[in-house]
Scaffold this motif. Structure first.
Motif, short mmCIF file in Angstrom:
data_model
loop_
_atom_site.label_atom_id
_atom_site.label_comp_id
_atom_site.label_asym_id
_atom_site.label_seq_id
_atom_site.Cartn_x
_atom_site.Cartn_y
_atom_site.Cartn_z
N GLU A 89 45.92 45.48 34.69
CA GLU A 89 44.70 45.13 34.87
C GLU A 89 43.88 44.17 33.85
OE1 GLU A 89 41.60 48.07 36.10
OE2 GLU A 89 42.92 48.87 37.57
N ALA A 90 44.65 44.44 32.40
CA ALA A 90 44.26 43.43 31.41
C ALA A 90 44.49 41.91 31.76
CB ALA A 90 44.66 43.94 30.05
N ARG A 91 45.57 41.85 32.70
CA ARG A 91 45.74 40.45 33.08
C ARG A 91 44.66 39.60 33.71
NH1 ARG A 91 50.54 37.73 34.94
NH2 ARG A 91 50.35 36.47 36.78
N TYR A 92 43.85 40.56 34.58
CA TYR A 92 42.83 40.04 35.48
C TYR A 92 41.21 40.32 34.83
CZ TYR A 92 46.86 40.16 38.33
OH TYR A 92 47.96 40.46 38.92
N PHE A 93 40.91 41.38 34.41
CA PHE A 93 39.69 41.86 34.09
C PHE A 93 39.46 41.82 32.65
CE2 PHE A 93 41.21 44.34 37.86
CZ PHE A 93 40.31 43.74 38.82
N GLU A 94 38.12 41.53 32.62
CA GLU A 94 37.34 41.78 31.29
C GLU A 94 36.83 43.39 31.35
OE1 GLU A 94 35.63 40.55 27.30
OE2 GLU A 94 37.42 40.01 28.85
N PRO A 95 36.76 43.97 29.98
CA PRO A 95 36.34 45.40 30.07
C PRO A 95 34.80 45.18 29.95
CG PRO A 95 37.35 44.81 28.07
CD PRO A 95 37.36 43.73 28.93
N ALA A 149 36.89 48.75 46.97
CA ALA A 149 37.17 48.69 48.47
C ALA A 149 36.66 47.34 49.02
CB ALA A 149 36.16 49.66 48.80
N VAL A 150 36.22 46.49 48.48
CA VAL A 150 35.95 45.25 49.32
C VAL A 150 37.40 44.47 49.21
CG1 VAL A 150 34.92 42.83 49.02
CG2 VAL A 150 33.69 45.07 48.70
N THR A 151 37.87 44.21 48.46
CA THR A 151 39.25 43.55 48.35
C THR A 151 40.33 44.26 48.71
OG1 THR A 151 39.87 43.99 45.97
CG2 THR A 151 38.32 42.31 46.58
N GLY A 152 40.62 45.75 48.57
CA GLY A 152 41.51 46.36 48.68
C GLY A 152 42.43 46.48 47.21
N TYR A 153 43.08 47.33 46.86
CA TYR A 153 43.72 47.60 45.65
C TYR A 153 45.33 47.90 45.84
CZ TYR A 153 44.22 49.07 40.73
OH TYR A 153 44.76 48.96 39.48
N PRO A 154 46.06 47.01 44.91
CA PRO A 154 45.83 45.91 44.07
C PRO A 154 45.88 44.78 44.52
CG PRO A 154 47.98 46.68 43.74
CD PRO A 154 47.49 47.60 44.94
N PRO A 155 44.94 43.84 44.41
CA PRO A 155 44.77 42.40 44.75
C PRO A 155 45.77 41.62 44.06
CG PRO A 155 42.82 42.74 43.82
CD PRO A 155 43.36 44.07 44.02
N ARG A 156 45.96 42.04 42.89
CA ARG A 156 46.98 41.23 42.14
C ARG A 156 46.55 39.68 41.63
NH1 ARG A 156 51.52 44.69 44.51
NH2 ARG A 156 51.59 46.39 42.83
N ASP A 157 47.67 39.14 42.03
CA ASP A 157 47.11 37.36 41.68
C ASP A 157 46.08 36.92 42.41
OD1 ASP A 157 48.79 37.77 39.35
OD2 ASP A 157 50.03 35.91 39.81
N LEU A 158 45.46 37.42 43.89
CA LEU A 158 44.47 36.81 44.52
C LEU A 158 43.40 36.59 43.50
CD1 LEU A 158 44.88 38.74 47.74
CD2 LEU A 158 45.39 36.52 47.24
N LEU A 159 43.35 37.60 42.41
CA LEU A 159 42.09 37.68 41.38
C LEU A 159 42.18 36.28 40.44
CD1 LEU A 159 42.35 41.35 40.48
CD2 LEU A 159 40.63 40.23 41.93
N LEU A 160 43.21 35.57 40.38
CA LEU A 160 43.30 34.42 39.62
C LEU A 160 42.64 33.36 40.42
CD1 LEU A 160 46.89 34.47 38.29
CD2 LEU A 160 45.02 35.39 37.19
N ALA A 164 34.69 34.81 44.50
CA ALA A 164 33.36 34.65 44.87
C ALA A 164 33.04 35.11 46.43
CB ALA A 164 33.08 32.89 44.88
N ARG A 165 34.21 35.30 47.02
CA ARG A 165 33.86 35.73 48.45
C ARG A 165 33.66 37.08 48.49
NH1 ARG A 165 37.08 35.71 52.35
NH2 ARG A 165 39.22 35.15 51.23
N ALA A 166 34.66 37.76 47.63
CA ALA A 166 34.53 38.95 47.73
C ALA A 166 33.12 39.52 46.94
CB ALA A 166 35.50 39.63 46.57
N PRO A 196 32.33 38.01 39.30
CA PRO A 196 32.63 37.08 38.44
C PRO A 196 32.09 37.50 37.08
CG PRO A 196 32.02 36.27 40.48
CD PRO A 196 31.79 37.60 40.55
N ASN A 197 32.81 37.02 35.88
CA ASN A 197 32.31 36.99 34.52
C ASN A 197 31.45 35.76 34.14
OD1 ASN A 197 31.64 37.40 31.69
ND2 ASN A 197 33.98 37.59 31.21
N PRO A 198 30.14 35.86 33.96
CA PRO A 198 29.45 34.70 34.04
C PRO A 198 29.45 34.26 32.56
CG PRO A 198 28.05 36.68 33.50
CD PRO A 198 29.40 37.48 34.03
N CYS A 199 30.20 34.91 31.56
CA CYS A 199 30.51 34.20 30.39
C CYS A 199 31.74 33.34 30.26
CB CYS A 199 30.33 35.47 29.38
SG CYS A 199 30.68 35.18 27.69
N ASN A 200 31.76 32.54 29.38
CA ASN A 200 33.12 31.75 29.35
C ASN A 200 33.93 32.30 28.25
OD1 ASN A 200 31.65 31.13 27.06
ND2 ASN A 200 31.75 28.90 27.48
#
Length: 556
Positions: free
Chosen positions: A128-134, A43-54, A60-62, A90-94
């Motif tokens: 979603e697998a393009r952007y997110f870690e499960p 809800a914070v970003t709206g769905y789908p934000p697509r490549d904004l997530l890159l 960080a702002r979200a 953000p995923n804290p792991c590299n």
């Protein structure tokens, strides 16, 4: 326990505006006695934000906005209603993808818990697998929240859609609800951004009811509403009792706060709805057009009005979505335009209350003919001259769009787009394709429904006359295409049900007709790649989820 579901219509990327709407929704739910509030997914970003997530700065702002919102809610009402908020983390792991699709438990002025989405869809419009870690494996308590003596399973959209007992096949190896079941949950919450296809709510309610019944606990589902690009989110947030019965449903296609009391002895919050195909189509088109135009920062629209059914329905949608005073319909008659088409267009515009503008194109056609007389000498007239007429009209409409700052709405339907019966840089010109996921048969059906259920504004002559592009004397669509009932049936089997030529012929269709139609579909791929976005209504549209190659040799 009373749960306030915030059925939001976010603007993708507008973090500040979306958080303001969330804050207002929480205040309303609090005033209605909510024990906790629930937003849709992301809800914070709206769905789908697509490549904004890159972009790390956007993520960080979200994430920071979730912390700020938690503080602001506590300032508004110290010790007030907690919020389960959809956002990104953000995923804290590299290792893996840099972002989690997350839900934040906001209580006492801070984010106290973070829940992460496990199942990441990659079918149809989803990537979603393009952007997110499960969510990581091995942490079975990761989606469990304990609140007011209850054990709550928190799921995000797809996490509740993988029940092996409901589906014939299972899409994922994991089932977050099975993992949560070992903790004996008393309630399942689901934050969703589930886009519409016609008839989907019936499927949702059947499936979610089966999940509630399987685990023997209430389930509350929060869905986004509004149009974002080609996707329509119909809302219809709902609740189910432990027996799987529907106990609450929010209104469709509108934002608002829905209150679901999971301990109420009987249902009392089921909004009435019309699941008829045309009724659902109409609401989706109106909302999708309104949101696309306004979220793109336009307030007015232009339409080329031909006297045909597609432009008539598009004009009716635009007048309803934007207000008749914000719609201009442009008539561009040629020497081949019938008097009836012009009169029908003017009658439609008068019935809708929209402004009209008439720009005859014969002088411009003559100028083209003069300019091309040398290069075309000795060559017979063909579709080239027909396409020039369409491109003249497209240029005039785009000039008006530029000069007036109005969104040009294209009027082509799915049947035409499928087989390329449209002119690139001509009638395909524009910013938004309102009926591009409706076949011709469906457009006619919607026109009849509109006249019967909204207002009788579309002249009967537009509905009953044979379709024609009117680009040559006595032209009819059926001169170039199979009858629309046959064409649309073949296209539905091929596009939406993924059937091959052999399978379609096996269903009883003429082999030559099938081969010709599928050949046209293949050859029109380059046109569709350059088409304006439209409103997705079917399980497979020519939009985000259509990913055919261009330069290829394919036999399907």
């Amino acid at each position: 326990m009373k749960i306030g579901v915030l059925q939001l219509n976010p603007v993708v990327g507008d973090i500040e505006g979306n958080c303001a709407a969330i804050r207002q929704g929480v205040a309303e739910a609090r005033s209605l006695g909510a024990d906790l509030c629930l937003t849709p997914e992301m809800a914070v970003t709206g769905y789908p934000p697509r490549d904004l997530l890159l972009y790390g700065g956007f993520v960080a702002r979200a994430r920071g906005a979730a912390d700020a919102l938690a503080r602001e809610l506590e300032d508004d009402a110290p010790g007030g209603t907690p919020l389960l908020l959809g956002g990104v983390e953000p995923n804290p792991c590299n290792l893996g993808k840099p972002v989690f699709n997350a839900a934040f438990w906001c209580e006492g002025g801070a984010v106290r818990r973070v829940f992460r989405k496990t199942l990441l869809p990659t079918y149809d419009v989803f990537d979603e697998a393009r952007y997110f870690e499960p969510a990581p494996t091995g942490d079975q308590a990761g989606n469990i929240l304990r609140f007011k003596g209850r054990t709550i399973a928190v799921t995000i959209c797809e996490d509740a859609w993988n029940d092996k007992d409901y589906w014939e096949t299972r899409s994922y190896a994991r089932d977050p609800l099975e993992e949560a079941a070992v903790h004996g949950p008393d309630l399942i919450l689901n934050l969703s951004a589930s886009p519409l296809f016609l008839g989907k709510q019936r499927l949702r309610e059947d499936m979610l009811g089966a999940v509630a019944r399987k685990y023997g606990v209430p389930l509350v589902y929060a869905n986004q509403t509004g149009g974002n690009d080609d996707l329509i989110f119909d809302g219809r947030s709902c609740a189910f009792g432990p027996d799987g019965a529907l106990t609450g449903r929010a209104p469709g296609f509108t934002p608002g706060v829905a209150m679901f009391d999971i301990d109420a002895p009987k249902p009392d919050a089921i909004a009435p709805d019309d699941f008829g195909r045309e009724a659902e189509t109409w609401r989706a088109l109106v909302m999708g057009t309104r949101d696309y135009v306004r979220k793109s920062c336009f307030s007015t629209a232009l339409i080329g009005l031909s006297g045909g059914i597609d432009s008539a329905v598009t004009a009716a949608v635009a007048a309803e979505a934007l207000g008749a005073e914000n719609v201009t319909c442009v008539l561009m008659p040629s020497p081949y335009s019938s008097r009836g088409s012009v009169d029908d267009s003017l009658a439609l515009a008068a019935n809708l209350g929209v402004t009209t503008l008439t720009l005859p194109i014969a002088p411009i056609m003559n100028a083209y003919a003069l300019a091309l007389a040398g290069p075309f000498a000795g060559l017979a007239e063909d579709t080239t001259e027909e396409n020039i007429q369409s491109r003249i009209r497209g240029n005039l409409l785009m000039a008006l769009s530029n000069k007036r700052g109005a969104m040009l709405l294209t009027t082509g339907n799915k049947s035409e787009l499928a087989v390329g019966y449209c002119t690139i840089y001509g009638d395909m010109s524009g910013g938004f394709a309102v009926v591009s996921d409706m076949d011709k048969t469906g457009v006619f059906a919607l026109a009849r429904w509109y006249n019967a259920h909204v207002r009788p504004a579309i002249p009967e002559a537009i509905i009953t006359k044979p379709p024609s592009a009117e680009l040559r004397p006595d032209q009819k669509d059926q001169d170039s295409l199979p009858p629309y009932d046959v064409l649309d049936a073949i296209l539905a089997l091929h596009i939406e049900r993924h059937q091959s030529a052999r399978q379609i012929i096996g269903a009883g269709f003429d082999p030559q007709t099938v081969d010709r139609v599928l050949r046209l579909v293949r050859s029109a791929e380059f046109k569709r790649r350059q088409a304006a976005p439209g409103i997705k209504l079917t399980p497979r549209s020519f939009g985000t989820g259509w990913r055919m190659p261009l330069a290829c040799r394919r036999e399907i």
